[in-house]
Design an enzyme around this catalytic site. Structure first.
Site, PDB file in Angstrom:
ATOM      1  N   ALA A   1     -24.481  13.149  23.609  1.00 27.78           N
ATOM      2  CA  ALA A   1     -24.152  12.059  22.674  1.00 27.78           C
ATOM      3  C   ALA A   1     -22.651  11.794  22.783  1.00 27.78           C
ATOM      4  O   ALA A   1     -21.905  11.855  21.798  1.00 27.78           O
ATOM      5  CB  ALA A   1     -24.573  12.397  21.246  1.00 27.78           C
ATOM      6  N   LEU A   2     -22.228  11.538  24.009  1.00 23.78           N
ATOM      7  CA  LEU A   2     -20.800  11.510  24.326  1.00 23.78           C
ATOM      8  C   LEU A   2     -20.088  10.323  23.691  1.00 23.78           C
ATOM      9  O   LEU A   2     -20.629   9.224  23.601  1.00 23.78           O
ATOM     10  CB  LEU A   2     -20.613  11.467  25.844  1.00 23.78           C
ATOM     11  CG  LEU A   2     -21.251  12.639  26.607  1.00 23.78           C
ATOM     12  CD1 LEU A   2     -20.986  12.498  28.102  1.00 23.78           C
ATOM     13  CD2 LEU A   2     -20.744  13.984  26.102  1.00 23.78           C
TER      14      LEU A   2
ATOM     15  N   GLY B   1     -13.969  10.894  22.453  1.00 20.45           N
ATOM     16  CA  GLY B   1     -13.361  12.220  22.373  1.00 20.45           C
ATOM     17  C   GLY B   1     -13.740  13.056  23.599  1.00 20.45           C
ATOM     18  O   GLY B   1     -12.882  13.677  24.235  1.00 20.45           O
ATOM     19  N   HIS B   2     -15.038  13.028  23.956  1.00 23.76           N
ATOM     20  CA  HIS B   2     -15.482  13.772  25.150  1.00 23.76           C
ATOM     21  C   HIS B   2     -14.836  13.184  26.409  1.00 23.76           C
ATOM     22  O   HIS B   2     -14.428  13.918  27.307  1.00 23.76           O
ATOM     23  CB  HIS B   2     -17.007  13.671  25.315  1.00 23.76           C
ATOM     24  CG  HIS B   2     -17.790  14.316  24.219  1.00 23.76           C
ATOM     25  ND1 HIS B   2     -18.536  13.601  23.320  1.00 23.76           N
ATOM     26  CD2 HIS B   2     -17.948  15.623  23.893  1.00 23.76           C
ATOM     27  CE1 HIS B   2     -19.132  14.435  22.484  1.00 23.76           C
ATOM     28  NE2 HIS B   2     -18.792  15.656  22.799  1.00 23.76           N
TER      29      HIS B   2
ATOM     30  N   LYS C   1     -10.879  19.002  17.284  1.00 22.26           N
ATOM     31  CA  LYS C   1     -11.596  18.689  16.039  1.00 22.26           C
ATOM     32  C   LYS C   1     -12.347  19.928  15.553  1.00 22.26           C
ATOM     33  O   LYS C   1     -12.366  20.233  14.370  1.00 22.26           O
ATOM     34  CB  LYS C   1     -12.572  17.533  16.220  1.00 22.26           C
ATOM     35  CG  LYS C   1     -13.185  17.148  14.871  1.00 22.26           C
ATOM     36  CD  LYS C   1     -14.252  16.099  14.997  1.00 22.26           C
ATOM     37  CE  LYS C   1     -15.537  16.617  15.540  1.00 22.26           C
ATOM     38  NZ  LYS C   1     -16.332  17.407  14.590  1.00 22.26           N
TER      39      LYS C   1
ATOM     40  N   VAL D   1      -9.723  12.730  18.848  1.00 22.10           N
ATOM     41  CA  VAL D   1      -9.674  11.274  19.025  1.00 22.10           C
ATOM     42  C   VAL D   1     -10.299  10.654  17.786  1.00 22.10           C
ATOM     43  O   VAL D   1     -11.342  11.114  17.312  1.00 22.10           O
ATOM     44  CB  VAL D   1     -10.419  10.843  20.304  1.00 22.10           C
ATOM     45  CG1 VAL D   1     -10.389   9.329  20.472  1.00 22.10           C
ATOM     46  CG2 VAL D   1      -9.801  11.517  21.522  1.00 22.10           C
TER      47      VAL D   1
ATOM     48  N   ARG E   1     -22.088  13.414  15.480  1.00 20.66           N
ATOM     49  CA  ARG E   1     -22.823  13.302  14.205  1.00 20.66           C
ATOM     50  C   ARG E   1     -22.540  11.979  13.488  1.00 20.66           C
ATOM     51  O   ARG E   1     -23.324  11.577  12.619  1.00 20.66           O
ATOM     52  CB  ARG E   1     -22.467  14.466  13.286  1.00 20.66           C
ATOM     53  CG  ARG E   1     -23.075  15.772  13.741  1.00 20.66           C
ATOM     54  CD  ARG E   1     -22.912  16.859  12.701  1.00 20.66           C
ATOM     55  NE  ARG E   1     -23.671  18.042  13.075  1.00 20.66           N
ATOM     56  CZ  ARG E   1     -23.234  18.987  13.894  1.00 20.66           C
ATOM     57  NH1 ARG E   1     -22.032  18.883  14.431  1.00 20.66           N
ATOM     58  NH2 ARG E   1     -23.994  20.023  14.192  1.00 20.66           N
TER      59      ARG E   1
END
Ligand code: PAF
Length: 256
Positions: free
Chosen positions: A9-10, A13-14, A126, A153, A164
């Site tokens: 669920a990129l 941030g990823h 995070k 991010v 989430r």
């Protein structure tokens, strides 16, 4: 070789981790594996967003060389989950509210490190307490792997990016931005308060906000995770927070 472990669920941030990992002549491998042993709430595991095809396309676009999508039986030939006790780091905050969570995280990170054998591994700040656990795991059990933390991010309204967030309704998504707004407000007011006064101020702001249920808000030292009683006690204090918006549990933090 650089490694970016994910649960899919990129989001941006990823992608920032992939970009950071991708130096000249660096092979980047990203894993996507929704790790069952780190979920202490079965409904959270069941509802965790899964979108492998979209994720793989995003990885390719970001310059990732290899996507590693192991199966449950590959990663867990037997259902064994390890146990690590890093003192306050393991028992406080997420450790207290999500019993067994870090054991699940470290179990899978250890197995992924063994399978991939990277030189460097990248994780987001995070999940600050998770990052601290993984740094400690690497120091003690994988000294040749350098663990690198990358800045959180945020969306334009300040909400920390998280897979989430996809589970929030439109209304909840708006409310969720209050979490980071309170953190940034607390940072601005640091000079006016003692650490415990600043915590009380932050908690009172959460009480005023409707639609958010605060689980914890604490100011601790970034290295020891000890509560900060006096600003003189810590050169690197950080506010860590967990809160529910509807049924979605969100975490965030801000270095002071
Ligand atoms: O941060 C995550 O996405 C996960 O906790 C991790 C580190 C990939 C382990 O499953």
């Amino acid at each position: 070789m650089a490694f970016v472990p994910t649960m899919g669920a990129l989001h941006e941030g990823h992608i920032s981790l992939i970009v950071e990992a991708k130096g000249p002549n660096t092979l980047v491998i990203a894993s996507i594996f929704v790790n069952p042993t780190q979920f202490n709430n079965p409904s959270d595991l069941e509802h965790y967003p899964r979108m492998e095809e979209k994720d793989i396309a995003l990885l390719e676009k970001a310059g990732c060389d290899i996507a590693f999508l192991p199966s449950i039986s590959e990663m867990y030939p037997e259902a064994h989950k390890g146990h690590w006790d890093y003192g306050l780091l393991s028992s406080s905050l997420e450790g207290k509210f999500r019993p067994g969570h870090f054991d699940g995280v470290l179990t899978i990170v250890k197995r992924l490190f063994e399978a991939v054998s990277p030189d460097r591994a990248f994780f987001g700040e995070k999940d600050f307490q998770q990052l601290a656990h993984i740094k400690r795991l690497a120091k003690e059990e994988f000294p040749s792997i350098e663990v690198i933390g990358c800045p959180t991010v945020r969306e334009s309204d300040g909400l920390a990016m998280s897979s989430r967030n996809l589970r929030l309704s439109a209304e909840e998504r708006k409310i969720a931005a209050i979490i980071s707004a309170i953190l940034f407000d607390m940072k601005e007011k640091r000079a006016d308060f003692t650490p415990s006064e600043l915590e009380s101020y932050g908690r009172s702001q959460f009480e005023l906000a409707s639609g958010i249920e605060l689980e914890y808000l604490e100011i601790v030292d970034q290295k020891t995770f000890a509560p900060v009683a006096d600003w003189a006690d810590s050169v690197e204090p950080i506010i860590l927070v967990a809160a529910y918006v509807g049924s979605v549990r969100l975490i965030d933090n801000l270095m002071l």
